[in-house]
Design a protein around this motif. Structure first.
Motif, PDB file in Angstrom:
ATOM      1  N   LEU A  57      -2.960  -4.947   2.662  1.00  0.00           N
ATOM      2  CA  LEU A  57      -3.433  -3.635   2.217  1.00  0.00           C
ATOM      3  C   LEU A  57      -2.265  -2.675   2.006  1.00  0.00           C
ATOM      4  O   LEU A  57      -2.247  -1.894   1.049  1.00  0.00           O
ATOM      5  CB  LEU A  57      -4.399  -3.058   3.247  1.00  0.00           C
ATOM      6  CG  LEU A  57      -5.888  -3.247   2.995  1.00  0.00           C
ATOM      7  CD1 LEU A  57      -6.689  -2.712   4.165  1.00  0.00           C
ATOM      8  CD2 LEU A  57      -6.318  -2.573   1.708  1.00  0.00           C
ATOM      9  N   ASP A  58      -1.286  -2.725   2.911  1.00  0.00           N
ATOM     10  CA  ASP A  58      -0.116  -1.852   2.766  1.00  0.00           C
ATOM     11  C   ASP A  58       0.675  -2.199   1.507  1.00  0.00           C
ATOM     12  O   ASP A  58       1.195  -1.309   0.823  1.00  0.00           O
ATOM     13  CB  ASP A  58       0.779  -1.958   4.003  1.00  0.00           C
ATOM     14  CG  ASP A  58       0.182  -1.265   5.209  1.00  0.00           C
ATOM     15  OD1 ASP A  58      -0.594  -0.316   5.017  1.00  0.00           O
ATOM     16  OD2 ASP A  58       0.481  -1.677   6.347  1.00  0.00           O
ATOM     17  N   LEU A  59       0.761  -3.488   1.211  1.00  0.00           N
ATOM     18  CA  LEU A  59       1.395  -3.908  -0.048  1.00  0.00           C
ATOM     19  C   LEU A  59       0.638  -3.327  -1.243  1.00  0.00           C
ATOM     20  O   LEU A  59       1.244  -2.799  -2.181  1.00  0.00           O
ATOM     21  CB  LEU A  59       1.408  -5.436  -0.142  1.00  0.00           C
ATOM     22  CG  LEU A  59       2.502  -6.200   0.591  1.00  0.00           C
ATOM     23  CD1 LEU A  59       2.270  -7.697   0.446  1.00  0.00           C
ATOM     24  CD2 LEU A  59       3.875  -5.845   0.046  1.00  0.00           C
ATOM     25  N   SER A  60      -0.680  -3.430  -1.202  1.00  0.00           N
ATOM     26  CA  SER A  60      -1.500  -2.931  -2.307  1.00  0.00           C
ATOM     27  C   SER A  60      -1.391  -1.417  -2.421  1.00  0.00           C
ATOM     28  O   SER A  60      -1.253  -0.872  -3.528  1.00  0.00           O
ATOM     29  CB  SER A  60      -2.967  -3.328  -2.092  1.00  0.00           C
ATOM     30  OG  SER A  60      -3.092  -4.720  -1.931  1.00  0.00           O
ATOM     31  N   PHE A  61      -1.452  -0.732  -1.281  1.00  0.00           N
ATOM     32  CA  PHE A  61      -1.433   0.725  -1.258  1.00  0.00           C
ATOM     33  C   PHE A  61      -0.169   1.258  -1.928  1.00  0.00           C
ATOM     34  O   PHE A  61      -0.222   2.141  -2.796  1.00  0.00           O
ATOM     35  CB  PHE A  61      -1.497   1.204   0.200  1.00  0.00           C
ATOM     36  CG  PHE A  61      -2.311   2.454   0.376  1.00  0.00           C
ATOM     37  CD1 PHE A  61      -2.558   3.313  -0.674  1.00  0.00           C
ATOM     38  CD2 PHE A  61      -2.827   2.779   1.619  1.00  0.00           C
ATOM     39  CE1 PHE A  61      -3.312   4.468  -0.506  1.00  0.00           C
ATOM     40  CE2 PHE A  61      -3.585   3.923   1.808  1.00  0.00           C
ATOM     41  CZ  PHE A  61      -3.823   4.773   0.736  1.00  0.00           C
ATOM     42  N   SER A  62       0.980   0.732  -1.523  1.00  0.00           N
ATOM     43  CA  SER A  62       2.241   1.228  -2.064  1.00  0.00           C
ATOM     44  C   SER A  62       2.451   0.777  -3.511  1.00  0.00           C
ATOM     45  O   SER A  62       3.022   1.509  -4.322  1.00  0.00           O
ATOM     46  CB  SER A  62       3.418   0.754  -1.197  1.00  0.00           C
ATOM     47  OG  SER A  62       3.451  -0.655  -1.116  1.00  0.00           O
ATOM     48  N   SER A  63       1.944  -0.426  -3.861  1.00  0.00           N
ATOM     49  CA  SER A  63       2.141  -0.939  -5.220  1.00  0.00           C
ATOM     50  C   SER A  63       1.266  -0.229  -6.250  1.00  0.00           C
ATOM     51  O   SER A  63       1.524  -0.330  -7.455  1.00  0.00           O
ATOM     52  CB  SER A  63       1.857  -2.445  -5.265  1.00  0.00           C
ATOM     53  OG  SER A  63       2.772  -3.156  -4.460  1.00  0.00           O
ATOM     54  N   VAL A  64       0.238   0.470  -5.805  1.00  0.00           N
ATOM     55  CA  VAL A  64      -0.600   1.223  -6.744  1.00  0.00           C
ATOM     56  C   VAL A  64       0.163   2.395  -7.350  1.00  0.00           C
ATOM     57  O   VAL A  64       0.001   2.722  -8.530  1.00  0.00           O
ATOM     58  CB  VAL A  64      -1.879   1.724  -6.034  1.00  0.00           C
ATOM     59  CG1 VAL A  64      -2.651   2.704  -6.919  1.00  0.00           C
ATOM     60  CG2 VAL A  64      -2.778   0.555  -5.672  1.00  0.00           C
TER      61      VAL A  64
END
Length: 303
Positions: free
Chosen positions: A67-74
């Protein structure tokens, strides 16, 4: 409305128009993004490959890292691109897509943190029943439920926002397309959309935070009753990492979505805190304060 020009792209102001400051910010955020990718990918790899970490706590932690990967990659790739170019635009569809995944990631993370709090509550308050209560199907079900709640919350809010008409100005006083920053640009009344966002985020935050606070009230009560100082310290250490992450995430996210919109720099700083900095710090918090993760990382590096 038929005499108004419907805009098809927005301009993201970001943090500064000064080229020198933009270069400095690009370097800083690029380093932060690369460290975030490296830290969270390392956590996922360690948890997936080490047989000693096949427990519910690390199952949730691997999903938190994803989720942290997704959050920052958005947000980060587009922000880095805008720091290098003069034309800091994003299409209408790109903006709506970004806002959808931002709200999806944030809502899912809130639910996942409450599931992790329940896991710690079951492990500390009911250790003899822990293996039977928190089993694999329950963990998978809680993760699916977290994604489901985040998806429904994000889809509902974005559908209402999509029905708004944007006809100028097209300048967003932000580095990304968060829904609160879009409402002032609508030439139709955004009151319903703004109220829905406030109510849904307040409800989601209240329910998940209440579950977390209830779990930790029971955990603290159980730890205090433990007679052994060593056992108390071990119990506190397993919860302190998660509690630190909860404070970092909720302390800024709820404040960002509940305060009146002003377009100030502080709103952008708050958004950076919960969507970028928290994603960077989470793997550091869990790896530096967790002996099992450090031991697993050491075994992986030896291999």
């Amino acid at each position: 409305m038929k005499n108004l020009t419907i805009i098809t792209e927005f301009v993201l102001i970001g943090f500064s128009r000064n080229p020198q400051i933009q270069t400095t910010l690009f370097t800083l955020f690029l380093v932060i993004y690369l460290l975030t990718l490296m830290g969270n990918l390392m956590m996922i790899l360690v948890i997936r490959t080490d047989s000693h970490l096949k427990t519910p706590m690390y199952f949730f932690l691997s999903h938190l890292s994803f989720l942290d990967l997704s959050f920052s990659s958005v947000t980060m790739p587009k922000m880095l691109e805008n720091l290098l170019t003069q034309k800091k635009t994003i299409s209408m569809w790109g903006c709506m897509t970004q806002s959808f995944f931002l709200l999806l990631s944030g809502g899912t993370e809130a639910c996942l943190l409450s599931a992790m709090a329940y896991d710690r509550y079951a492990a500390i308050c009911h250790p003899l029943l822990y293996g039977m209560v928190v089993n694999r199907p329950l963990c998978v079900g809680m993760v699916i439920a977290a994604w489901g709640v985040g998806f429904v919350n994000s889809l509902t809010n974005n559908l209402f926002t999509y029905n708004l008409h944007f006809c100028g100005p097209s300048v967003i006083l932000h580095f990304c397309c968060e829904l609160p920053s879009l409402f002032p640009l609508s030439c139709t009344d955004p009151t319903t959309s703004a109220a829905l966002l406030a109510v849904s985020c307040a409800l989601l935050g209240f329910v998940t935070l209440s579950l977390i606070l209830f779990s930790y009230s029971r955990i603290i009560s159980a730890i205090v009753s433990i007679r052994s100082p060593g056992a108390q310290g071990k119990a506190f250490s397993t919860c302190s990492s998660h509690l630190t992450v909860v404070l970092l995430f909720y302390g800024t996210a709820l404040f960002r979505y509940m305060i009146p919109l002003s377009g100030s720099m502080w709103e952008r700083v708050l958004s950076i805190q919960y969507s970028v900095i928290t994603s960077l710090l989470n793997p550091l918090i869990y790896s530096l304060k967790n002996q099992e993760v450090k031991a697993a990382l050491h075994r992986l590096l030896k291999q």
